[in-house]
Design a protein around this motif. Structure first.
Motif, short mmCIF file in Angstrom:
data_model
loop_
_atom_site.label_atom_id
_atom_site.label_comp_id
_atom_site.label_asym_id
_atom_site.label_seq_id
_atom_site.Cartn_x
_atom_site.Cartn_y
_atom_site.Cartn_z
N SER A 170 0.83 -1.21 0.00
CA SER A 170 0.00 0.00 0.00
C SER A 170 0.86 1.26 0.00
CB SER A 170 -0.94 -0.01 1.22
OG SER A 170 -0.19 -0.12 2.42
N LEU A 171 1.92 1.29 0.81
CA LEU A 171 2.74 2.50 0.92
C LEU A 171 3.61 2.72 -0.32
CD1 LEU A 171 3.60 4.92 2.56
CD2 LEU A 171 5.29 3.49 3.73
N THR A 172 4.26 1.68 -0.81
CA THR A 172 5.12 1.86 -1.99
C THR A 172 4.28 2.26 -3.21
OG1 THR A 172 5.03 -0.53 -2.38
CG2 THR A 172 6.96 0.32 -1.22
N ASN A 173 3.09 1.68 -3.34
CA ASN A 173 2.22 2.05 -4.45
C ASN A 173 1.71 3.48 -4.30
OD1 ASN A 173 2.59 -0.53 -5.39
ND2 ASN A 173 0.46 -1.16 -5.18
N PHE A 174 1.33 3.85 -3.08
CA PHE A 174 0.82 5.20 -2.83
C PHE A 174 1.86 6.25 -3.19
CE2 PHE A 174 0.51 8.84 0.10
CZ PHE A 174 -0.72 9.34 -0.30
N LEU A 175 3.09 6.07 -2.75
CA LEU A 175 4.13 7.05 -3.01
C LEU A 175 4.49 7.12 -4.49
CD1 LEU A 175 6.44 6.40 0.06
CD2 LEU A 175 4.94 8.36 -0.30
N ALA A 176 4.55 5.97 -5.14
CA ALA A 176 4.88 5.96 -6.57
C ALA A 176 3.78 6.62 -7.40
CB ALA A 176 5.11 4.53 -7.04
N ASP A 177 2.52 6.32 -7.08
CA ASP A 177 1.41 6.92 -7.82
C ASP A 177 1.34 8.42 -7.58
OD1 ASP A 177 0.80 4.41 -8.75
OD2 ASP A 177 -0.89 4.08 -7.39
N LEU A 178 1.58 8.84 -6.33
CA LEU A 178 1.61 10.27 -6.02
C LEU A 178 2.70 10.97 -6.83
CD1 LEU A 178 1.64 11.72 -2.38
CD2 LEU A 178 3.18 12.58 -4.14
N LEU A 179 3.88 10.36 -6.88
CA LEU A 179 5.00 10.95 -7.60
C LEU A 179 4.70 11.07 -9.09
CD1 LEU A 179 7.87 12.03 -7.21
CD2 LEU A 179 8.73 9.70 -7.56
N LEU A 180 4.02 10.09 -9.65
CA LEU A 180 3.68 10.13 -11.07
C LEU A 180 2.67 11.24 -11.37
CD1 LEU A 180 4.21 8.81 -13.80
CD2 LEU A 180 2.36 7.19 -13.30
N VAL A 181 1.63 11.33 -10.54
CA VAL A 181 0.61 12.37 -10.72
C VAL A 181 1.22 13.76 -10.60
CG1 VAL A 181 -1.43 13.43 -9.65
CG2 VAL A 181 -1.35 10.97 -9.99
N GLU A 182 1.99 13.98 -9.55
CA GLU A 182 2.58 15.29 -9.34
C GLU A 182 3.69 15.58 -10.34
OE1 GLU A 182 1.38 17.58 -7.39
OE2 GLU A 182 -0.17 16.22 -6.61
N GLY A 183 4.41 14.54 -10.76
CA GLY A 183 5.45 14.73 -11.77
C GLY A 183 4.88 15.23 -13.08
N LYS A 184 3.73 14.72 -13.46
CA LYS A 184 3.07 15.18 -14.70
C LYS A 184 2.67 16.65 -14.58
CE LYS A 184 1.34 10.64 -16.13
NZ LYS A 184 0.16 9.77 -16.34
N LYS A 185 2.16 17.03 -13.41
CA LYS A 185 1.77 18.43 -13.20
C LYS A 185 2.98 19.34 -13.26
CE LYS A 185 -2.16 17.36 -10.14
NZ LYS A 185 -2.66 17.49 -8.74
N ILE A 186 4.06 18.92 -12.62
CA ILE A 186 5.27 19.75 -12.58
C ILE A 186 5.88 19.90 -13.97
CG2 ILE A 186 7.66 19.82 -11.72
CD1 ILE A 186 6.51 18.50 -9.12
N ALA A 187 5.91 18.82 -14.74
CA ALA A 187 6.44 18.90 -16.11
C ALA A 187 5.62 19.88 -16.94
CB ALA A 187 6.43 17.51 -16.75
#
Length: 219
Positions: free
Chosen positions: A46-63
């Motif tokens: 749950s935690l590793t998936n949560f952090l990875a998915d969060l990073l992907l969502v926010e990474g797209k916004k930042i790009a």
């Protein structure tokens, strides 16, 4: 000398104390509510998936905010860099500092399909990790049947990955990242990215949650 040092110490404490009180107050500020306890485990959790998915969502916004002409398709946060769990219920700023005590910054890497395969083989050999945007099976310490964004990994394609600067420079045995095709600095700490994401959820009255979804499994 003794009297002088004592006076100096007293003056320093008087200057430091207001900042200490402000910091302690901020550290105890609630920025999220979790629907369940999230812990890290392999091959996924749950935690590793949560952090990875969060990073992907926010990474797209930042790009997008940076005006870049790419979107990350894969995210990765190294397992060893996740230092604690997220409890059920209220989550404070202090807890996020415990979770991510390092000053790692967000970066983007462009990799060939072959390099992505090599990277995921390393993850498979480790027994799993915190990855987003991909699905694969571990077979004899290799990543098989790899999918990126729902499509089969192609050796002919190039993929953008969002991760942290520590692994981007080869940390945790990921020298493959130093051979990337391109590198773009996000100029923001991963910890800050997490806190911004959590605060937005709280403002909307949304609890955070995550579960294993089969993105990494054994054949």
């Amino acid at each position: 000398m003794s009297d002088s040092i004592t006076q100096l110490d007293s003056e320093l404490v008087s200057l430091y104390l207001p900042y200490k009180n402000i910091l302690e107050k901020d550290m105890s500020r609630v920025i999220a509510v979790s629907a369940e306890e999230m812990v890290k485990n392999r091959p996924e959790s749950s935690l590793t998936n949560f952090l990875a998915d969060l990073l992907l969502v926010e990474g797209k916004k930042i790009a997008t905010e940076m005006g870049k002409n790419f979107q990350p398709a894969i995210s990765y946060y190294n397992y060893g860099g996740i230092r604690t769990f997220l409890p059920e219920g209220e989550i404070t700023i202090g807890k996020i500092f415990e979770l991510m005590p390092f000053e790692n910054e967000l970066v983007f890497l462009e990799l060939s399909g072959t390099q992505v395969q090599e990277f995921l083989n390393i993850i498979a050999e480790k027994g799993g990790d915190s990855v987003g945007g991909v699905r694969f099976k571990i077979s004899e310490n290799n990543a098989e049947n790899v999918e990126v964004a729902g499509k089969s990994l192609s050796d002919k394609e190039h993929y953008w990955l969002v991760t942290n600067d520590y692994v981007a420079e080869g940390g945790d045995g990921l020298e493959i990242f130093t051979k990337r095709k391109n590198f773009v600095a996000g100029n923001i700490k991963i910890r800050d990215v997490i806190m911004v994401h959590l605060e937005k959820k709280l403002e909307k009255g949304q609890k955070i949650s995550s579960k294993p979804d089969g993105r990494i499994s054994y054949e």
